[in-house]
Write an enzyme that holds these catalytic residues in place. Sequence first.
Site, PDB file in Angstrom:
ATOM      1  N   HIS A  41       0.824  -1.223   0.000  1.00 35.44           N
ATOM      2  CA  HIS A  41       0.000   0.000   0.000  1.00 35.44           C
ATOM      3  C   HIS A  41       0.849   1.260   0.000  1.00 35.44           C
ATOM      4  O   HIS A  41       0.372   2.337  -0.357  1.00 35.44           O
ATOM      5  CB  HIS A  41      -0.944   0.009   1.213  1.00 35.44           C
ATOM      6  CG  HIS A  41      -2.185  -0.800   0.981  1.00 35.44           C
ATOM      7  ND1 HIS A  41      -3.388  -0.232   0.630  1.00 35.44           N
ATOM      8  CD2 HIS A  41      -2.394  -2.130   1.011  1.00 35.44           C
ATOM      9  CE1 HIS A  41      -4.298  -1.189   0.470  1.00 35.44           C
ATOM     10  NE2 HIS A  41      -3.707  -2.353   0.692  1.00 35.44           N
ATOM     11  N   ASP A  89      -0.506  -7.589   1.535  1.00 30.78           N
ATOM     12  CA  ASP A  89       0.013  -6.225   1.526  1.00 30.78           C
ATOM     13  C   ASP A  89       1.513  -6.191   1.854  1.00 30.78           C
ATOM     14  O   ASP A  89       1.939  -5.720   2.914  1.00 30.78           O
ATOM     15  CB  ASP A  89      -0.761  -5.362   2.544  1.00 30.78           C
ATOM     16  CG  ASP A  89      -0.400  -3.886   2.425  1.00 30.78           C
ATOM     17  OD1 ASP A  89      -0.711  -3.122   3.375  1.00 30.78           O
ATOM     18  OD2 ASP A  89       0.211  -3.494   1.404  1.00 30.78           O
ATOM     19  N   SER A 183       3.146   2.199   8.380  1.00 29.32           N
ATOM     20  CA  SER A 183       2.910   1.061   7.463  1.00 29.32           C
ATOM     21  C   SER A 183       4.237   0.542   6.927  1.00 29.32           C
ATOM     22  O   SER A 183       5.147   1.316   6.628  1.00 29.32           O
ATOM     23  CB  SER A 183       2.036   1.495   6.291  1.00 29.32           C
ATOM     24  OG  SER A 183       0.743   1.837   6.756  1.00 29.32           O
TER      25      SER A 183
END
Length: 232
Positions: A41, A89, A183
């Site tokens: 992402h 992801d 992230s």
Amino acid sequence: ILGGYEAKPHLRPYMASLQLDGQHVCGGFLIAEQWVLSAAHCTEETDGRVFQVLLGAHSLREPEPHKRLYRVRAQIPHPGSNIHNNKDDLLLLQLEEKAELNAHVQVLPWQREDRDVAADTVCEVAGWGTISHSGRRPDKLYQVERPVISRDVCNHRTRHDGTITEKMMCTDSRKKDSCKGDSGGPLVCSGVAEGVVTAGSRVCGNYKKPAIYTRIAPYAAWIDGVMASAAG
Ligand SMILES: NCc1cccc(Nc2n[nH]c3ncnc(Nc4cccc(O)c4)c23)c1
């Protein structure tokens, strides 16, 4: 990182800052001399630009002796990753050259045994992501300890309502949590990377939306395959 504290400098020498134009975008971590693992992402809103990877840093801005910005030769998102959900992801980044390993730059072992981390296990997450709900960005690396919660609890209809697959894991997100910019960083349990931070619902610090991590063990074959095929 919300509700955490400044990390002791260079005690997490595997931490990487994925940057565009000198700006921290996402976390990541060194899994081999020439490879960084992060989240797919993180490539959204980069309109195809390639990251640079900062290794050996504690401060993003101040000069530090072992800090070094590496160019990326290849960015390889997991083929199953997409913008509509959190599945697969993961992002592998091949550095232009092998990272120079030292006390401030080290590889982090990652879990290969595909078995769930027990609920209530306390793990650690670190990053240069936002440290307040107003979106304040730190200059220094922050960290926080979080307990693992079971998939059943995390999948409760009042939490993530059945969207947590066996290739994901959750930690409690009450007050202390990963957030925007964290992230791609590792969830470290007993010194081993068990998961990779994924934004999920993007909510931070709300116990109703536990933090979600992509478990690494289920992807061991993919990771080994990519590193082997691009070797040399
Ligand atoms: N804890 C889960 C988690 C892990 C990693 C990233 C994220 N959040 C986010 N990922 N991307 C985002 N773009 C915009 N806003 C975001 N969250 C946000 C920002 C300020 C205040 C707040 O309460 C939440 C995020 C959330």
